[in-house]
Motif scaffolding. Structure first.
Motif, short mmCIF file in Angstrom:
data_model
loop_
_atom_site.label_atom_id
_atom_site.label_comp_id
_atom_site.label_asym_id
_atom_site.label_seq_id
_atom_site.Cartn_x
_atom_site.Cartn_y
_atom_site.Cartn_z
N ALA A 143 6.67 26.01 -6.87
CA ALA A 143 6.99 25.67 -8.26
C ALA A 143 5.83 26.01 -9.19
CB ALA A 143 7.32 24.18 -8.36
N GLU A 144 4.62 25.75 -8.74
CA GLU A 144 3.44 25.94 -9.58
C GLU A 144 2.99 27.40 -9.64
OE1 GLU A 144 0.59 23.27 -7.92
OE2 GLU A 144 1.73 21.47 -8.50
N GLU A 145 3.35 28.19 -8.64
CA GLU A 145 2.97 29.61 -8.62
C GLU A 145 4.00 30.50 -9.30
OE1 GLU A 145 0.33 31.58 -7.57
OE2 GLU A 145 -0.77 29.68 -7.55
N GLY A 146 5.20 29.96 -9.54
CA GLY A 146 6.22 30.76 -10.23
C GLY A 146 7.08 31.60 -9.32
N TYR A 147 7.33 31.11 -8.11
CA TYR A 147 8.27 31.81 -7.23
C TYR A 147 9.69 31.68 -7.78
CZ TYR A 147 4.92 32.62 -3.45
OH TYR A 147 3.86 33.07 -2.69
N PHE A 148 9.91 30.59 -8.53
CA PHE A 148 11.19 30.39 -9.19
C PHE A 148 10.93 29.80 -10.57
CE2 PHE A 148 10.29 26.56 -6.75
CZ PHE A 148 10.59 25.51 -7.62
N TYR A 149 11.94 29.92 -11.44
CA TYR A 149 11.78 29.46 -12.82
C TYR A 149 12.85 28.42 -13.14
CZ TYR A 149 10.81 29.68 -17.82
OH TYR A 149 10.47 29.37 -19.12
N ILE A 150 12.41 27.31 -13.68
CA ILE A 150 13.32 26.23 -14.08
C ILE A 150 13.65 26.42 -15.55
CG2 ILE A 150 13.64 23.74 -14.26
CD1 ILE A 150 11.40 23.49 -12.10
N ALA A 151 14.90 26.77 -15.83
CA ALA A 151 15.30 27.11 -17.20
C ALA A 151 15.84 25.89 -17.95
CB ALA A 151 16.34 28.22 -17.19
N ASP A 152 15.04 24.82 -17.93
CA ASP A 152 15.41 23.60 -18.66
C ASP A 152 14.12 22.89 -19.06
OD1 ASP A 152 16.00 20.60 -18.86
OD2 ASP A 152 18.03 21.43 -18.79
#
Length: 246
Positions: A143-152
């Motif tokens: 989560a902190e490295e940006g493997y995925f993006y939370i669009a909210d």
């Protein structure tokens, strides 16, 4: 007898003179007609040249307009989204959009029975906020490295990721990095995480290898800023493709 012969001779001469005059008149008329046709042809050619010149001017204007438009596209300016708003926490049953920013398979377990799986970069999936809390707690590094993006933004805020997300860029920014001006590219590259630098470099190399039109000057600049040789990555892909084809 002599007078009669002489008169006949005179009559013949007059006839010849008349015929000659008619021939000359016909020749003159023919010559005048040819001159008129030639003049008309010249005028028509001039008219066609004028039309061609106008078309060329119009084409040049359209070409210049297109170039200006392309320049505008390649000179986008990135502005950081500074957001100090306090958001309401989403309900546990709210669907939150999650986007994979990893070029490969990504599996995010919630530590229980649920795994959120992505097959490729850019894939979008919905996840209940209650499950997302567990996923982020279990996969905090991802989560902190940006493997995925939370669009909210509400979810990001209440998951405690607001400051971290200042260094994590969404897919649209990463995908269009070559469309920004040099100053914006530097600003983006100076702030993104190491994981995002690595994934962005791979993505640019992969896209260029597959024939996408990307500015080599921009690729060189990005390579220098993130310390990843994108052009060498493209070359490696080409070499691997050639070997595989043998």
């Amino acid at each position: 007898m002599p007078n009669t012969v002489r008169n006949k001779k005179n009559s013949t001469e007059n006839l010849n003179t008349t015929e000659t005059s008619k021939t000359e008149n016909i020749n003159n008329l023919s010559e005048d007609k040819s001159m008129k046709e030639l003049e008309d042809a010249k005028n028509e050619i001039k008219s066609l040249k004028d039309e061609l010149s106008q078309l060329m001017s119009l084409f040049q204007e359209m070409n210049n307009s297109q170039k200006k438009q392309e320049e505008k596209v390649t000179e986008m300016t990135y502005q950081e989204d500074i957001d100090n708003k306090v958001y309401e926490e989403p309900s546990a049953n709210k669907n939150i959009k999650i986007i994979s920013l990893y070029y490969g398979s990504l599996n995010l377990s919630d530590g229980h029975a649920t795994t959120l799986s992505f097959d490729k970069y850019g894939q979008v999936k919905n996840c209940l906020y209650g499950k997302l809390v567990d996923i982020v707690n279990k996969n905090s590094k991802f989560a902190e490295e940006g493997y995925f993006y939370i669009a909210d933004k509400g979810a990001v805020y209440h998951l405690g990721l607001s400051d971290i997300y200042k260094n994590i860029k969404p897919k649209e920014v990463l995908d269009n990095i070559c469309s920004y001006d040099d100053s914006s590219i530097k600003s983006i590259c100076d702030t993104i995480t190491d994981t995002q630098k690595e994934e962005m470099a791979y993505g640019l190399a992969y896209r260029k290898f597959n024939g996408e039109s990307l500015d080599y000057n921009k690729l060189t600049l990005i390579s220098k800023l993130i310390n990843k040789d994108i052009l060498a990555m493209i070359k490696d892909m080409e070499d691997s493709s050639k070997k595989a084809g043998k």
